[in-house]
Design a protein around this motif. Structure first.
Motif, mmCIF file in Angstrom:
data_model
loop_
_atom_site.group_PDB
_atom_site.id
_atom_site.type_symbol
_atom_site.label_atom_id
_atom_site.label_comp_id
_atom_site.label_asym_id
_atom_site.label_seq_id
_atom_site.Cartn_x
_atom_site.Cartn_y
_atom_site.Cartn_z
ATOM 1 N N THR A 15 0.941 -1.152 0.049
ATOM 2 C CA THR A 15 -0.064 -0.010 -0.232
ATOM 3 C C THR A 15 0.879 1.201 0.181
ATOM 4 O O THR A 15 0.543 2.224 -0.636
ATOM 5 C CB THR A 15 -0.832 -0.028 1.211
ATOM 6 N N GLU A 16 1.973 1.069 0.487
ATOM 7 C CA GLU A 16 2.705 2.319 0.820
ATOM 8 C C GLU A 16 3.530 2.633 -0.779
ATOM 9 O O GLU A 16 3.674 3.664 -1.028
ATOM 10 C CB GLU A 16 3.974 2.314 1.930
ATOM 11 N N LEU A 17 3.949 1.467 -1.087
ATOM 12 C CA LEU A 17 4.837 1.471 -2.234
ATOM 13 C C LEU A 17 3.593 2.214 -3.508
ATOM 14 O O LEU A 17 3.979 3.010 -4.197
ATOM 15 C CB LEU A 17 4.758 0.225 -2.829
ATOM 16 N N GLN A 45 6.083 12.002 3.385
ATOM 17 C CA GLN A 45 5.665 10.948 4.572
ATOM 18 C C GLN A 45 5.505 9.695 4.145
ATOM 19 O O GLN A 45 6.011 8.871 4.893
ATOM 20 C CB GLN A 45 4.326 11.724 5.445
ATOM 21 N N THR A 46 4.818 9.368 3.039
ATOM 22 C CA THR A 46 4.653 8.158 2.542
ATOM 23 C C THR A 46 5.861 7.271 2.236
ATOM 24 O O THR A 46 5.937 6.096 2.617
ATOM 25 C CB THR A 46 3.838 8.169 1.300
ATOM 26 N N ARG A 47 6.995 8.020 1.761
ATOM 27 C CA ARG A 47 8.298 7.521 1.399
ATOM 28 C C ARG A 47 8.836 7.231 2.582
ATOM 29 O O ARG A 47 9.243 6.022 2.827
ATOM 30 C CB ARG A 47 9.058 8.721 0.895
ATOM 31 N N ARG A 48 8.616 7.876 3.846
ATOM 32 C CA ARG A 48 9.057 7.488 5.162
ATOM 33 C C ARG A 48 8.370 6.450 5.673
ATOM 34 O O ARG A 48 9.070 5.483 6.348
ATOM 35 C CB ARG A 48 8.969 8.788 5.969
ATOM 36 N N HIS A 49 6.900 6.247 5.434
ATOM 37 C CA HIS A 49 6.314 4.915 6.125
ATOM 38 C C HIS A 49 6.833 3.756 5.095
ATOM 39 O O HIS A 49 6.980 2.852 5.974
ATOM 40 C CB HIS A 49 4.694 5.363 5.686
ATOM 41 N N GLU A 50 7.023 3.885 4.062
ATOM 42 C CA GLU A 50 7.671 2.695 3.132
ATOM 43 C C GLU A 50 9.121 2.370 3.951
ATOM 44 O O GLU A 50 9.437 1.155 4.086
ATOM 45 C CB GLU A 50 7.794 3.055 1.939
ATOM 46 N N LYS A 111 -7.411 2.497 2.535
ATOM 47 C CA LYS A 111 -6.918 1.118 2.649
ATOM 48 C C LYS A 111 -5.347 1.343 3.492
ATOM 49 O O LYS A 111 -5.397 0.696 4.763
ATOM 50 C CB LYS A 111 -6.041 0.791 1.515
ATOM 51 N N ASP A 112 -4.598 2.355 3.453
ATOM 52 C CA ASP A 112 -3.613 2.490 4.101
ATOM 53 C C ASP A 112 -4.164 2.813 5.631
ATOM 54 O O ASP A 112 -3.242 2.155 6.581
ATOM 55 C CB ASP A 112 -2.835 3.835 3.723
ATOM 56 N N HIS A 113 -4.819 3.787 5.841
ATOM 57 C CA HIS A 113 -5.317 4.093 7.192
ATOM 58 C C HIS A 113 -5.744 2.909 8.104
ATOM 59 O O HIS A 113 -5.305 2.757 9.054
ATOM 60 C CB HIS A 113 -6.517 5.232 7.181
ATOM 61 N N ASN A 115 -4.809 -0.377 7.458
ATOM 62 C CA ASN A 115 -3.880 -1.136 7.515
ATOM 63 C C ASN A 115 -3.096 -0.859 8.794
ATOM 64 O O ASN A 115 -2.839 -1.641 9.684
ATOM 65 C CB ASN A 115 -2.826 -0.913 6.344
ATOM 66 N N TRP A 116 -2.823 0.552 9.029
ATOM 67 C CA TRP A 116 -2.151 1.089 10.158
ATOM 68 C C TRP A 116 -2.831 0.813 11.565
ATOM 69 O O TRP A 116 -2.478 0.605 12.621
ATOM 70 C CB TRP A 116 -1.373 2.483 9.973
ATOM 71 N N GLU A 117 -4.234 1.050 11.338
ATOM 72 C CA GLU A 117 -5.085 0.935 12.402
ATOM 73 C C GLU A 117 -4.803 -0.596 13.063
ATOM 74 O O GLU A 117 -5.006 -0.665 14.202
ATOM 75 C CB GLU A 117 -6.580 1.157 12.094
ATOM 76 N N GLU A 144 -0.249 10.691 11.004
ATOM 77 C CA GLU A 144 0.037 11.115 9.701
ATOM 78 C C GLU A 144 -0.966 10.392 8.692
ATOM 79 O O GLU A 144 -1.592 11.058 7.762
ATOM 80 C CB GLU A 144 1.393 10.957 9.052
ATOM 81 N N GLU A 145 -1.231 9.150 9.119
ATOM 82 C CA GLU A 145 -2.182 8.488 8.269
ATOM 83 C C GLU A 145 -3.675 9.146 8.474
ATOM 84 O O GLU A 145 -4.360 9.303 7.399
ATOM 85 C CB GLU A 145 -2.321 7.103 8.563
ATOM 86 N N ASP A 146 -3.850 9.389 9.680
ATOM 87 C CA ASP A 146 -5.303 10.158 10.103
ATOM 88 C C ASP A 146 -5.210 11.395 9.104
ATOM 89 O O ASP A 146 -6.381 11.684 8.543
ATOM 90 C CB ASP A 146 -5.311 10.811 11.312
ATOM 91 N N GLU A 147 -4.311 12.244 9.053
ATOM 92 C CA GLU A 147 -4.158 13.484 8.193
ATOM 93 C C GLU A 147 -4.390 13.015 6.707
ATOM 94 O O GLU A 147 -5.130 13.828 6.244
ATOM 95 C CB GLU A 147 -2.959 14.323 8.646
ATOM 96 N N HIS A 148 -3.385 12.055 6.274
ATOM 97 C CA HIS A 148 -3.701 11.984 4.904
ATOM 98 C C HIS A 148 -5.200 11.636 4.469
ATOM 99 O O HIS A 148 -5.686 12.292 3.392
ATOM 100 C CB HIS A 148 -3.006 10.834 4.605
ATOM 101 N N LEU A 149 -5.926 10.942 5.230
ATOM 102 C CA LEU A 149 -7.402 10.409 4.939
ATOM 103 C C LEU A 149 -8.182 11.653 5.073
ATOM 104 O O LEU A 149 -8.862 12.056 4.362
ATOM 105 C CB LEU A 149 -7.723 9.185 5.695
HETATM 106 FE FE LIG Z 1 1.091 5.719 4.902
#
Ligand SMILES: [Fe+2]
Length: 209
Positions: A15-17, A45-50, A111-113, A115-117, A144-149
């Motif tokens: 998902t991060e990729l 931030q997504t690059r950092r999550h990866e 989906k990303d949100h 996953n992390w939850e 950060e995932e909360d903010e993204h969504l």
């Molecule tokens: Fe992410």
């Protein structure tokens, strides 16, 4: 490591990729300067999550290259979203392409949100090295995932309203209020009625006779 948790981590990594690809393409569709800046930040931030997940895989001795059925589905979705953004750009309507990009981000981040939850939930039940790795990763990524969504949902709604000639709040209240929870997003949406400053374009109401 439990096989289902492994499956979740592989999906999360894929998902991060996919997210990196979606943001890379979406940034090119951002007309609004605030939105462009926001998506450039989310891309970083997504690059950092990866990277964080790559470190988790290394710590837990998991093979980063292993493909799984779940991972293939996530990859398929990600490629579809990138394709949708490309299609919208090729149509030549910049306002429409910006909204398509925002909608694609909302789909990817949903989906990303989740996953992390889920990673946060399973981490509570684990012990030792596994618990430590997943808890630390979750803590770094969660806000950060909360903010993204939630912020992108707000942008999508307001960009649509603006396009429809309706009063729009740009940047959206979710961003102005720095929303990081579902309930905060609901409150921000509720408060928008007091923030509208009138549509910037679109059809004007007919003049009174
Ligand atoms: Fe992410």
């Amino acid at each position: 490591m439990n096989e289902q948790i492994e499956n979740l981590l592989y999906e999360a990594y894929e998902t991060e990729l996919g997210g990196i690809q979606v943001y890379t393409n979406a940034v090119e569709c951002a007309k609004n300067d605030d939105l462009k800046e926001e998506w450039e930040k989310y891309l970083e931030q997504t690059r950092r999550h990866e990277e964080i997940l790559r470190n988790v895989f290394e710590t837990l001795g998991m093979d980063l290259e292993k493909d799984t059925p779940g991972r293939r589905i996530v990859r398929h979705h990600g490629e579809g979203l990138v394709k949708a953004i490309e299609m919208a750009r090729n149509e030549g309507d910049e306002d429409a392409a910006q909204i398509v990009a925002a909608e694609c981000i909302v789909l990817a981040e949903t989906k990303d949100h989740q996953n992390w939850e889920l990673i946060g939930e399973v981490a509570k039940k684990l012990g030792g090295e596994e618990k430590k790795a997943l808890t630390e990763a979750h803590e770094e990524v969660e806000d950060e995932e909360d903010e993204h969504l939630y912020h992108t949902q707000g942008w999508t709604r307001e960009l649509w309203l603006d396009l429809l000639g309706q009063p729009a709040v740009l940047p959206p209240p979710e961003e102005k209020k720095d929303v990081k929870t579902a309930i905060g997003a609901a409150r921000a949406k509720q408060s928008r009625k007091t923030m509208v400053r009138g549509g910037r374009k679109g059809p004007r109401p007919p003049a009174e006779a």
